[in-house]
Design a protein around this motif. Sequence first.
Motif, mmCIF file in Angstrom:
data_model
loop_
_atom_site.group_PDB
_atom_site.id
_atom_site.type_symbol
_atom_site.label_atom_id
_atom_site.label_comp_id
_atom_site.label_asym_id
_atom_site.label_seq_id
_atom_site.Cartn_x
_atom_site.Cartn_y
_atom_site.Cartn_z
ATOM 1 N N GLU A 62 12.225 -0.063 -0.499
ATOM 2 C CA GLU A 62 12.908 -1.357 -0.463
ATOM 3 C C GLU A 62 11.947 -2.458 -0.004
ATOM 4 N N ARG A 63 11.164 -2.137 1.055
ATOM 5 C CA ARG A 63 10.182 -3.105 1.564
ATOM 6 C C ARG A 63 9.095 -3.361 0.518
ATOM 7 N N TYR A 64 8.715 -2.313 -0.201
ATOM 8 C CA TYR A 64 7.697 -2.446 -1.245
ATOM 9 C C TYR A 64 8.180 -3.411 -2.325
ATOM 10 N N GLU A 65 9.437 -3.245 -2.729
ATOM 11 C CA GLU A 65 9.980 -4.120 -3.771
ATOM 12 C C GLU A 65 10.105 -5.558 -3.286
ATOM 13 N N HIS B 226 0.828 -1.211 0.000
ATOM 14 C CA HIS B 226 0.000 0.000 0.000
ATOM 15 C C HIS B 226 0.865 1.265 0.000
ATOM 16 N N VAL B 227 1.876 1.300 0.864
ATOM 17 C CA VAL B 227 2.744 2.480 0.959
ATOM 18 C C VAL B 227 3.438 2.735 -0.384
ATOM 19 N N HIS C 166 1.539 6.064 -1.694
ATOM 20 C CA HIS C 166 2.246 7.207 -1.132
ATOM 21 C C HIS C 166 3.602 7.354 -1.795
ATOM 22 N N ASP C 167 4.291 8.416 -1.384
ATOM 23 C CA ASP C 167 5.636 8.639 -1.875
ATOM 24 C C ASP C 167 6.582 7.966 -0.882
ATOM 25 N N PRO C 168 7.044 6.739 -1.167
ATOM 26 C CA PRO C 168 7.783 5.985 -0.149
ATOM 27 C C PRO C 168 9.205 6.523 0.074
ATOM 28 N N GLU D 147 8.213 -8.816 -4.784
ATOM 29 C CA GLU D 147 8.959 -10.043 -5.090
ATOM 30 C C GLU D 147 8.224 -11.260 -4.525
ATOM 31 N N THR D 148 7.782 -11.141 -3.256
ATOM 32 C CA THR D 148 7.033 -12.215 -2.598
ATOM 33 C C THR D 148 5.754 -12.514 -3.375
#
Length: 83
Positions: A40-43, A27-28, A32-34, A47-48
């Motif tokens: 990094e967590r988003y990517e 979601h972030v 949003h503008d991460p 991947e997961t």
Amino acid sequence: MPADEEPAATCPHCGHPFRSEHARDLHVGERHDPTPAERERYEAALETERDDLWLFHAKAVVALGVTYAATVILYMVVLGSFF
Ligand SMILES: [Zn+2]
């Protein structure tokens, strides 16, 4: 999500509750503008997601193969009982 359920994670930008950190990270990154750390967590979450999708496809292919093999064997049994 149900109101009586404790959220596993909340969005630091808009305070939205999530069932898992995985969902929050996605979601972030999308809404949003991460920050670099969030990005990094988003990517990693993406991947997961891809791995899960791959597993789903692999299982579908195996199920299809088994169904096909079973049909062929059934055919051979049916034909074999005729000839
Ligand atoms: Zn948010």
